[in-house]
Design an enzyme around this catalytic site. Sequence first.
Site, PDB file in Angstrom:
ATOM      1  N   ASP A   1      57.676  20.091  15.618  1.00  0.00           N
ATOM      2  CA  ASP A   1      57.546  19.784  14.198  1.00  0.00           C
ATOM      3  C   ASP A   1      56.229  19.085  13.885  1.00  0.00           C
ATOM      4  O   ASP A   1      55.644  19.291  12.823  1.00  0.00           O
ATOM      5  CB  ASP A   1      58.717  18.907  13.745  1.00  0.00           C
ATOM      6  CG  ASP A   1      60.024  19.685  13.668  1.00  0.00           C
ATOM      7  OD1 ASP A   1      59.973  20.927  13.674  1.00  0.00           O
ATOM      8  OD2 ASP A   1      61.092  19.050  13.618  1.00  0.00           O
TER       9      ASP A   1
ATOM     10  N   ALA B   1      63.529  12.767   8.927  1.00  0.00           N
ATOM     11  CA  ALA B   1      62.608  12.219   9.925  1.00  0.00           C
ATOM     12  C   ALA B   1      62.696  10.685   9.932  1.00  0.00           C
ATOM     13  O   ALA B   1      63.780  10.121  10.062  1.00  0.00           O
ATOM     14  CB  ALA B   1      61.190  12.714   9.637  1.00  0.00           C
TER      15      ALA B   1
ATOM     16  N   LEU C   1      65.246   8.888   7.686  1.00  0.00           N
ATOM     17  CA  LEU C   1      66.636   8.923   8.139  1.00  0.00           C
ATOM     18  C   LEU C   1      66.918   7.773   9.099  1.00  0.00           C
ATOM     19  O   LEU C   1      67.960   7.109   9.007  1.00  0.00           O
ATOM     20  CB  LEU C   1      66.922  10.266   8.815  1.00  0.00           C
ATOM     21  CG  LEU C   1      68.346  10.479   9.333  1.00  0.00           C
ATOM     22  CD1 LEU C   1      69.339  10.516   8.173  1.00  0.00           C
ATOM     23  CD2 LEU C   1      68.434  11.762  10.145  1.00  0.00           C
TER      24      LEU C   1
END
Length: 296
Positions: A72, A188, A191
């Site tokens: 990512d 990401a 959270l």
Amino acid sequence: MEQFRNIGIIGRLGSVQVLETVRRLKRFLLDRHLHVILEETIAEVLPGHGLQTSSRKMLGEVCDMVIVVGGDGSLLGAARALARHNVPVLGINRGSLGFLTDIRPDELEVKCAEVLDGHYLVENRFLLQAEVRRHGEAIGQGDALNDVVLHPGKSTRMIEFEIYIDGQFVCSQKADGLIVATPTGSTAYALSAGGPIMHPKLDAIVIVPMYPHTLSGRPIVVDGNSELKIVVSKDMTIYPQVSCDGQNHFTCAPGDTITVSKKPQKLRLIHPLDHNYYEVCRTKLGWGSKLGGGGD
């Protein structure tokens, strides 16, 4: 659906597995008689490739689609460079998580063939743009697909700051920092700091305080077109930092203003037709499966 003929490849450096996957991808694309352009840094570690190369900055001008091989983080970096060109981006996961790069290496040929045959989904993911101003002058600018984060840097002291949304004063806070995240970034860092998960189609921004020195400090979700201003207290003795996607960093001084808003250009993220956001969350975040192991 668009037909892709000029395909760019970006790969994360420092991984044997990534290089192996890039070579497989290159062979697959050439076998389909497509024009392949390598991003120049990955091209340097593929001697004798015989292909056209391009800087990341210019790749979006010469490609119909760009495929990112990595995790990512690799796609985040590519997104910031490619969003302004409106070029679609497809991710092949060679990282540890894979929220954005959702094609597994073992299904590379099958899934890429589906996409090239016109069977795919497109998601438009918006980015944030951040600007740090000192005495009215811009001293730093950056874009973020995930988040813009104000944090203490190397210091362990709390930061004091004020928050304004669309010109209206919201509150002052004393905290370890502040996370401003897109729906993409809500799974990401935000959270981990207690923020909510927001579906990628939402036009919203979440503001998440990091360990605020109050029991009432909670995340707040605002309209995606809001303009957020963070004013660092003039009484601070530390110089906090602003990070965009954890990759671009700027040092702030007491009294600086950080402005965060939606970037006009969006990332066009491509998925295979069987992409399911909730399945991704269930797999990556360890959510429970169906009760009894079955049912529709």
